[in-house]
Motif scaffolding. Structure first.
Motif, PDB file in Angstrom:
ATOM      1  N   LYS A   7      -3.445   3.731  -1.060  1.00 30.39           N
ATOM      2  CA  LYS A   7      -3.781   3.197  -2.376  1.00 30.39           C
ATOM      3  C   LYS A   7      -2.973   1.918  -2.599  1.00 30.39           C
ATOM      4  O   LYS A   7      -1.814   1.839  -2.196  1.00 30.39           O
ATOM      5  N   PRO A   8      -3.569   0.915  -3.234  1.00 31.08           N
ATOM      6  CA  PRO A   8      -2.804  -0.322  -3.489  1.00 31.08           C
ATOM      7  C   PRO A   8      -1.696  -0.094  -4.514  1.00 31.08           C
ATOM      8  O   PRO A   8      -1.823   0.733  -5.415  1.00 31.08           O
TER       9      PRO A   8
ATOM     10  N   LEU B 166       0.853  -1.189   0.000  1.00 29.94           N
ATOM     11  CA  LEU B 166       0.000   0.000   0.000  1.00 29.94           C
ATOM     12  C   LEU B 166       0.884   1.232   0.000  1.00 29.94           C
ATOM     13  O   LEU B 166       1.928   1.257   0.654  1.00 29.94           O
ATOM     14  N   ARG B 167       0.437   2.266  -0.718  1.00 24.43           N
ATOM     15  CA  ARG B 167       1.162   3.535  -0.757  1.00 24.43           C
ATOM     16  C   ARG B 167       0.318   4.607  -0.079  1.00 24.43           C
ATOM     17  O   ARG B 167      -0.883   4.725  -0.358  1.00 24.43           O
TER      18      ARG B 167
ATOM     19  N   VAL C 298      -4.165   9.390   1.770  1.00 25.11           N
ATOM     20  CA  VAL C 298      -5.001   8.195   1.689  1.00 25.11           C
ATOM     21  C   VAL C 298      -4.150   7.012   1.246  1.00 25.11           C
ATOM     22  O   VAL C 298      -3.073   7.178   0.651  1.00 25.11           O
TER      23      VAL C 298
ATOM     24  N   GLU D 189      -0.485   8.190  -0.076  1.00 24.57           N
ATOM     25  CA  GLU D 189      -0.350   9.253  -1.083  1.00 24.57           C
ATOM     26  C   GLU D 189      -1.449  10.286  -0.884  1.00 24.57           C
ATOM     27  O   GLU D 189      -2.641   9.933  -0.887  1.00 24.57           O
TER      28      GLU D 189
END
Length: 228
Positions: free
Chosen positions: A225-226, A217-218, A223, A220
């Motif tokens: 994001k995968p 997961l990042r 939030v 960014e």
């Protein structure tokens, strides 16, 4: 295993709120962690990953949102309750080991258990079993200054798992090690995670290590994001 151990829902966090320098670090973070799962958290410096880990680990409170451990919303509990929950249910590992320098490796792992009401014999037995699992049992009576960087971090992993937490949170746990030692130490950490069947959220800049986990997961723009 599919048991849900932690759920983060709608977490927001703003620093210097209401001032010209206001910074919204988290903008609605949602995350579910399941038993036996290792999740990589990747983000550039300053993106808020340490803030997220501190909120997940009950060291800080979100402005909005909930932190659930084993189905219980614990983010808004009082300090005493949060401390007890953190000691029992959450293990922490940092880039630097933060071992107590005046105590041996064995004692560093035994002390958290004693604080949690475990008998000295049982605490020492578990400490030795953990040290043996990561290959440093022979160094049990050595103080941190007499250990290599990799050995110190392995002891820190054992300390984090001493009280059999549900969740392990790690912030760049191998970031202070050379590549070869980092690979070996990370292997020891993953072995502990798999054996214990706990959830792990591990922040790392190392994409090779991230690739060895179940999900990436990042963080960014506040939030998650995968990462494909």
């Amino acid at each position: 295993m599919n048991d849900l151990t932690m759920r983060l829902n709608g977490l927001t966090k703003t620093y210097l709120k209401g001032t010209p320098g206001e910074v919204q670090v988290l903008r609605g973070v949602d995350l579910e962690l399941r038993a036996g799962e290792a999740v990589a958290l990747v983000a550039p410096s300053g993106a808020g990953k340490s803030t997220l880990l501190h909120i997940a680990g009950l060291l800080d409170k979100p402005d909005e949102g909930s932190v659930e451990i084993a189905g219980q919303n614990v983010a808004g509990r009082g300090d005493r309750t949060r401390t007890a929950l953190r000691r029992q249910d959450v293990g922490f590992v940092y880039q630097f080991h933060h071992l107590l320098p005046e105590f041996t490796a064995l004692e560093n792992i035994t002390l958290p258990q004693l604080a949690n009401g475990v008998s000295e014999k049982a605490a020492q037995d578990r400490a030795m079993a953990l040290l043996d699992r990561v290959g440093v049992a022979a160094r049990a009576k050595h103080r941190p200054a007499a250990l290599s960087g990799g050995e110190q971090q392995r002891v820190a992993f054992c300390r984090a798992l001493a009280n059999k937490p549900r969740v392990l949170l790690a912030d760049e746990p191998t970031g202070n090690l050379d590549p070869e030692t980092s690979d070996q130490v990370f292997g020891a950490l993953m072995s502990l995670v798999r054996d214990a069947g706990l959830s792990a959220l591990i922040a790392t800049h190392n994409m090779d290590l991230a690739a060895r986990m179940d999900r990436k997961l990042r963080l960014e723009a506040g939030v998650l994001k995968p990462v494909e």
